[in-house]
Design a protein around this motif. Structure first.
Motif, mmCIF file in Angstrom:
data_model
loop_
_atom_site.group_PDB
_atom_site.id
_atom_site.type_symbol
_atom_site.label_atom_id
_atom_site.label_comp_id
_atom_site.label_asym_id
_atom_site.label_seq_id
_atom_site.Cartn_x
_atom_site.Cartn_y
_atom_site.Cartn_z
ATOM 1 N N GLY A 68 -2.560 52.658 -11.929
ATOM 2 C CA GLY A 68 -2.304 53.294 -10.308
ATOM 3 C C GLY A 68 -0.833 53.126 -9.752
ATOM 4 O O GLY A 68 -0.156 52.951 -10.042
ATOM 5 N N VAL A 69 -1.036 53.113 -8.725
ATOM 6 C CA VAL A 69 0.284 53.286 -7.096
ATOM 7 C C VAL A 69 1.012 51.845 -7.063
ATOM 8 O O VAL A 69 0.086 51.236 -7.389
ATOM 9 C CB VAL A 69 -0.253 53.351 -6.110
ATOM 10 N N PRO A 70 2.261 51.497 -7.428
ATOM 11 C CA PRO A 70 2.283 50.262 -7.206
ATOM 12 C C PRO A 70 2.093 49.632 -6.064
ATOM 13 O O PRO A 70 1.790 50.461 -4.819
ATOM 14 C CB PRO A 70 4.054 50.435 -6.887
ATOM 15 N N HIS A 71 1.267 48.053 -6.445
ATOM 16 C CA HIS A 71 1.025 47.766 -5.218
ATOM 17 C C HIS A 71 1.150 45.941 -5.761
ATOM 18 O O HIS A 71 1.807 45.953 -6.706
ATOM 19 C CB HIS A 71 -0.644 47.877 -5.301
ATOM 20 N N GLY A 72 0.869 45.137 -4.683
ATOM 21 C CA GLY A 72 0.163 43.765 -4.819
ATOM 22 C C GLY A 72 1.713 43.050 -4.875
ATOM 23 O O GLY A 72 2.777 43.506 -4.807
ATOM 24 N N VAL A 73 1.651 42.763 -6.546
ATOM 25 C CA VAL A 73 3.397 41.492 -6.747
ATOM 26 C C VAL A 73 4.023 42.321 -7.401
ATOM 27 O O VAL A 73 5.692 41.921 -7.453
ATOM 28 C CB VAL A 73 2.729 41.212 -8.253
ATOM 29 N N ASP A 74 4.151 43.733 -8.121
ATOM 30 C CA ASP A 74 5.273 44.681 -7.688
ATOM 31 C C ASP A 74 6.208 44.804 -6.612
ATOM 32 O O ASP A 74 6.795 44.705 -6.816
ATOM 33 C CB ASP A 74 4.542 46.173 -7.580
#
Length: 485
Positions: A68-74
């Motif tokens: 999915g879309v970039p999120h969290g630790v990205d």
């Protein structure tokens, strides 16, 4: 989930002591969702809002195959790459030269398998995810008209020392090219102070993402010396900026509560105030005391020698130490030996490791002859591969001229197909990606047809490498191949 390194609970630095910076567009627009975990089906988002009196639009698409879309630790790895790019002089080619280990450390994670797996997932997602930004990408110094429309993936390309099908590990070297709009923005210094040491000690990805969003709004483009004391925003707008999927105020407040409490407990925030209800509900962030900002940043390009070492997959911090410890004259001389060895046809498994060993050599393992190496004294890490090549091509008892004549005779005794393959392989090592696969494919065909002499071409490439003039060699090569084909 890769665990964060356990560190002291540092308080934020006074603004005047912060020496790291982050790109402002990415943080201000919240292009990385603050959510720690998302369903793989969360593959797209789109928002529209007022940007300095005009309508701006943002959208992102990233397939379920990459999570999915970039999120969290990205966002942690994006920040690490931005700061490394700035530290490396913000080169025009937009490449960041680093290692998997260095990225793990910069992002604040432990050196273990879970962290490298998370890094690989993040890099893959940041390479694939596509952003489209309409009249909302700020160009510093252009006033009211400085709002551009851009489309990009945060990472344009990745080169790594291990095959893509293998896992990243501590020794994997990475050359990561940032998107042109991001690199240009950093070069134009559309950046703001970031307390990286403080950020990596925050417990949750959501807290760190919220810190980056709040920090980007704390400093204005016109006056970074005087950070604002507080700001107020509609709760619905803030959820949009965080790329949260919740739309109900009470749930948004509950989702952000733990992050708010940590930022207050760590003295970054003094207070968080919710007021109103429904669509008119607001949230006010009151910042802690930051002192007086005094810092400034200058983007200083790397020297040609530094760039050459980095292009040969020597980590930047190692390159800096080599030049400092041995001096530029010594490093240039050892580069000559390295280039001669590569031009002779030798293909090291890791060119950076071989180059560092040649530069550090104090025992005479690498003689002045073209490609001649004293195998008995060679380090065990490179001995086996070098011995096979050297024993076949460069007998140790012969003079340099005799060695060169022997090499040439053996090279010309090979079938044209083998000469072509060796020439192209050696050029790939010397030129990296400068020439491009298309030109090398055409070159190989011309070599097989006997229209171009591979041995002479490698001599020219070796001289160009020593004279730090590879770009001119590439242009001459393009013309040569054009005439031959």
């Amino acid at each position: 989930m890769a665990r964060k390194v356990s560190k002291l609970q540092l308080n934020p630095k006074p603004s005047g002591e912060i020496r790291q910076f982050d790109e402002t567009n990415l943080a201000r627009l919240g292009l990385i969702s603050a959510q720690e975990r998302i369903a793989p089906s969360y593959t797209t988002w789109k928002t529209a809002y007022d940007v300095n009196g005009h309508d701006g639009e943002l959208s992102c698409f990233s397939p379920a195959e990459v999570g999915g879309v970039p999120h969290g630790v990205d966002g942690d790895f994006v920040t690490a790459l931005n700061t490394l790019y700035l530290e490396q002089g913000a080169p025009v080619d937009a490449f960041v030269h680093t290692t998997a280990y260095q990225l793990i450390q910069r992002a604040g994670f432990e050196d273990n398998g879970a962290s490298y797996e998370r890094l690989a997932e993040s890099l893959r997602r940041l390479r694939v995810a596509e952003y489209v930004i309409g009249r909302a990408w700020r160009r510093r110094g252009e006033g009211g008209n400085g709002w551009a429309s851009v489309a990009f993936s945060y990472i344009s390309q990745i080169r790594q020392s291990t095959p893509e099908y293998r896992d990243l590990s501590r020794g994997t070297t990475l050359s990561i090219q940032l998107a042109d709009p991001v690199a240009e923005s950093i070069r134009n210094q559309y950046i703001h102070p970031l307390d990286l040491e403080f950020q990596v000690t925050l417990k949750r990805p959501l807290t760190r993402a919220l810190y980056r969003l709040l920090n980007a709004r704390r400093y204005s483009e016109q006056d970074q010396l005087h950070p604002i004391a507080q700001f107020t925003v509609l709760v619905s707008d803030w959820a949009r900026d965080c790329k949260l999927t919740e739309v109900i105020t009470a749930r948004i407040k509950r989702n952000l509560e733990e992050a708010h409490q940590e930022l207050i407990r760590r003295h970054y925030l003094e207070d968080v105030i919710f007021e109103g209800r429904g669509s008119k509900a607001t949230i006010t962030y009151v910042y802690g005391d930051v002192g007086t900002a005094q810092q400034s940043v200058q983007v200083t390009p790397d020297s040609p020698l530094m760039q050459t070492l980095i292009e040969q997959q020597v980590a930047r911090n190692v390159a800096v130490k080599l030049i400092k410890d041995y001096g530029e004259a010594h490093v240039y001389a050892r580069l000559e030996r390295f280039a001669a060895l590569i031009a002779s046809g030798y293909q090291p498994r890791q060119s950076g490791a071989l180059l560092v060993d040649i530069i550090k050599d104090q025992e005479g393992k690498y003689s002045d002859g073209i490609g001649a190496v004293s195998v008995q004294k060679a380090d065990s890490r490179v001995r086996t591969g070098i011995e096979q090549t050297v024993n076949r091509i460069v007998p140790r008892q012969e003079s340099a001229d005799a060695e060169d004549a022997r090499e040439e005779a053996e090279f010309r005794a090979l079938p044209l197909e083998e000469q072509a393959a060796r020439t192209v392989s050696a050029l790939k090592m010397i030129l990296r990606s400068s020439a491009g696969d298309g030109i090398l494919t055409r070159l190989q065909a011309a070599l097989v047809d006997g229209q171009i002499d591979g041995r002479d071409l490698l001599r020219q490439a070796g001289r160009a490498a020593l004279e730090m003039n590879l770009q001119a060699f590439v242009e001459d090569l393009r013309q040569l191949v054009g005439r031959a084909t």
